[in-house]
Design an enzyme around this catalytic site. Structure first.
Site, short mmCIF file in Angstrom:
data_model
loop_
_atom_site.label_atom_id
_atom_site.label_comp_id
_atom_site.label_asym_id
_atom_site.label_seq_id
_atom_site.Cartn_x
_atom_site.Cartn_y
_atom_site.Cartn_z
N ASP A 19 23.45 -10.16 21.84
CA ASP A 19 24.24 -9.48 20.81
C ASP A 19 25.21 -10.46 20.16
OD1 ASP A 19 25.05 -7.34 19.28
OD2 ASP A 19 26.42 -6.53 20.78
N ASN A 21 24.77 -11.79 16.76
CA ASN A 21 24.25 -12.64 15.67
C ASN A 21 24.96 -12.34 14.36
OD1 ASN A 21 22.35 -13.57 17.47
ND2 ASN A 21 20.63 -12.44 16.59
N TRP A 24 28.55 -13.56 14.32
CA TRP A 24 28.54 -15.04 14.27
C TRP A 24 28.42 -15.50 12.82
CZ3 TRP A 24 25.38 -18.96 12.59
CH2 TRP A 24 25.59 -20.24 13.16
N ARG A 32 24.18 -11.92 7.37
CA ARG A 32 23.79 -11.61 8.76
C ARG A 32 22.45 -12.25 9.18
NH1 ARG A 32 26.07 -7.44 11.52
NH2 ARG A 32 24.03 -6.95 12.39
N THR A 65 14.62 0.26 19.63
CA THR A 65 14.03 1.37 18.86
C THR A 65 15.06 1.87 17.83
OG1 THR A 65 14.69 2.75 20.76
CG2 THR A 65 12.36 2.22 20.56
N GLU A 66 16.34 1.55 18.03
CA GLU A 66 17.40 1.99 17.11
C GLU A 66 17.65 0.96 15.99
OE1 GLU A 66 17.82 2.22 20.60
OE2 GLU A 66 17.20 4.30 20.36
N ASN A 67 17.16 -0.27 16.18
CA ASN A 67 17.45 -1.32 15.18
C ASN A 67 16.79 -1.08 13.82
OD1 ASN A 67 17.64 -4.05 17.61
ND2 ASN A 67 19.28 -2.86 16.68
N TRP A 68 15.82 -0.14 13.76
CA TRP A 68 15.20 0.17 12.46
C TRP A 68 16.20 0.79 11.51
CZ3 TRP A 68 10.51 -1.91 11.92
CH2 TRP A 68 9.69 -2.07 13.04
N ARG A 70 18.94 -0.32 10.62
CA ARG A 70 19.67 -1.34 9.83
C ARG A 70 19.12 -1.40 8.40
NH1 ARG A 70 21.49 -6.12 13.81
NH2 ARG A 70 22.13 -4.76 15.48
N ARG A 193 28.09 -2.30 27.52
CA ARG A 193 27.16 -1.17 27.65
C ARG A 193 25.73 -1.67 27.67
NH1 ARG A 193 29.84 0.02 22.69
NH2 ARG A 193 28.79 -1.04 20.99
C1 FPP Z 1 21.76 -8.89 17.91
O1 FPP Z 1 22.83 -9.22 17.09
C2 FPP Z 1 20.43 -9.21 17.34
C3 FPP Z 1 19.43 -8.36 17.07
C4 FPP Z 1 19.54 -6.92 17.32
C5 FPP Z 1 18.11 -8.71 16.45
C6 FPP Z 1 17.38 -9.98 16.47
C7 FPP Z 1 17.41 -10.92 17.61
C8 FPP Z 1 17.10 -12.24 17.45
C9 FPP Z 1 16.75 -12.79 16.11
C10 FPP Z 1 17.10 -13.13 18.62
C11 FPP Z 1 15.82 -13.88 18.74
C12 FPP Z 1 14.63 -13.13 19.10
C13 FPP Z 1 13.35 -13.55 18.86
C14 FPP Z 1 12.17 -12.83 19.45
C15 FPP Z 1 13.09 -14.71 18.05
P1 FPP Z 1 23.56 -8.15 16.13
O2 FPP Z 1 22.93 -8.23 14.79
O3 FPP Z 1 23.53 -6.79 16.76
O4 FPP Z 1 25.00 -8.73 16.10
P2 FPP Z 1 26.39 -7.98 15.79
O5 FPP Z 1 26.67 -7.08 16.97
O6 FPP Z 1 27.38 -9.08 15.69
O7 FPP Z 1 26.22 -7.21 14.52
#
Ligand code: FPP
Length: 239
Positions: A19, A21, A24, A32, A65-68, A70, A193
């Site tokens: 978590d 990215n 950062w 992002r 499954t929740e990241n969709w 975004r 969590r």
């Molecule tokens: C978490 O940071 C990242 C993700 C949910 C998605 C992608 C993960 C990667 C690109 C790592 C590498 C994986 C592979 C298979 C190459 P966030 O976006 O939730 O960060 P935030 O909490 O600061 O918003």
């Protein structure tokens, strides 16, 4: 569990919730997706480092499954990074003899990405080194649902009776069937969590949270987590 040359126990199965990215990138005034690109680099380098430490199984939470939910643009950028990463990883992990398996519902991905996933697994299937589970379109509840559906089918066709269902019958129908539960779960980015990660398997995992954002996560951060793990007193509900 093995001992490393510093006399520390090396957890057999480690899970990582990657978590931070987005934050950062934001800190640097960047979009992002740039954070995800750097996150993917950390993914490659840290996987290789962890495999050299004697960890037998590493499960990395790449996309939930929740990241969709975004914005479409960010999801698109993440999928592009996955494709690129997988192509690079085909050669990269060969040198380290890392076996790669994907857990989660892959049917939601673009057919080309699904093909690449299968190809990656096929190429690595006979490797003897660390097992890398990449959790993509993965959710702990979704996984339990998947296991329950399979169980119901077995009950329906008479191969299992409801009174005889055991915890083992559930765990053997999860995506991680046959694998030991994670000993240590690391979460970067400061939250405390599980966010739907290995809900069934994490019952007695040691949880370690660090404020370090995923793109900044270095071998020393992993070493710190292992050191802390060595100071935990795991009782598994006993005394
Ligand atoms: C978490 O940071 C990242 C993700 C949910 C998605 C992608 C993960 C990667 C690109 C790592 C590498 C994986 C592979 C298979 C190459 P966030 O976006 O939730 O960060 P935030 O909490 O600061 O918003």
């Amino acid at each position: 569990m093995k001992n490393n040359n510093a006399g520390l126990y090396i957890p057999e199965h480690v899970g990582i919730i990657m978590d931070g990215n987005g934050r950062w990138a934001k800190k640097r005034g960047l979009p992002r997706p740039v954070g995800h690109t750097y996150g993917a680099q950390t993914f490659r380098s840290i996987t290789r480092y962890i495999s050299k430490q004697g960890v037998r199984i590493l499960t990395l939470y790449a996309f939930s499954t929740e990241n969709w939910k975004r914005p479409a643009e960010e999801v698109g950028a993440i999928m592009k990074i996955f494709r690129q990463y997988l192509m690079d990883a085909l050669t990269d992990f060969r040198e380290d003899d890392i076996k790669v398996v994907f857990i989660g519902d892959r049917s939601a991905f673009d057919p080309k990405l699904q093909e690449l996933i299968e190809e990656t697994e096929e190429i690595a299937k006979d490797r003897q080194g660390m097992l890398l589970n990449i959790a993509m379109n993965y959710g702990g509840r979704d996984e339990i649902l998947y296991a329950v559906r399979r169980l119901c089918r077995d009950v329906k066709d008479g191969s299992l009776s409801p009174e005889d269902v055991t915890e083992q019958d559930i765990s053997s129908r999860l995506y991680t069937a046959g694998l030991p539960d994670p000993d240590l779960i690391i979460r970067t980015g400061g939250e405390h969590r599980l966010s739907n990660f290995m809900l069934f398997q994490a019952a007695y995992s040691e949880f370690y949270s660090t404020d370090t954002l995923w793109p900044d996560f270095k071998p020393e951060d992993f070493d710190k987590a292992v050191l802390e793990f060595n100071h935990r007193n795991r009782r598994f509900g006993g005394v």
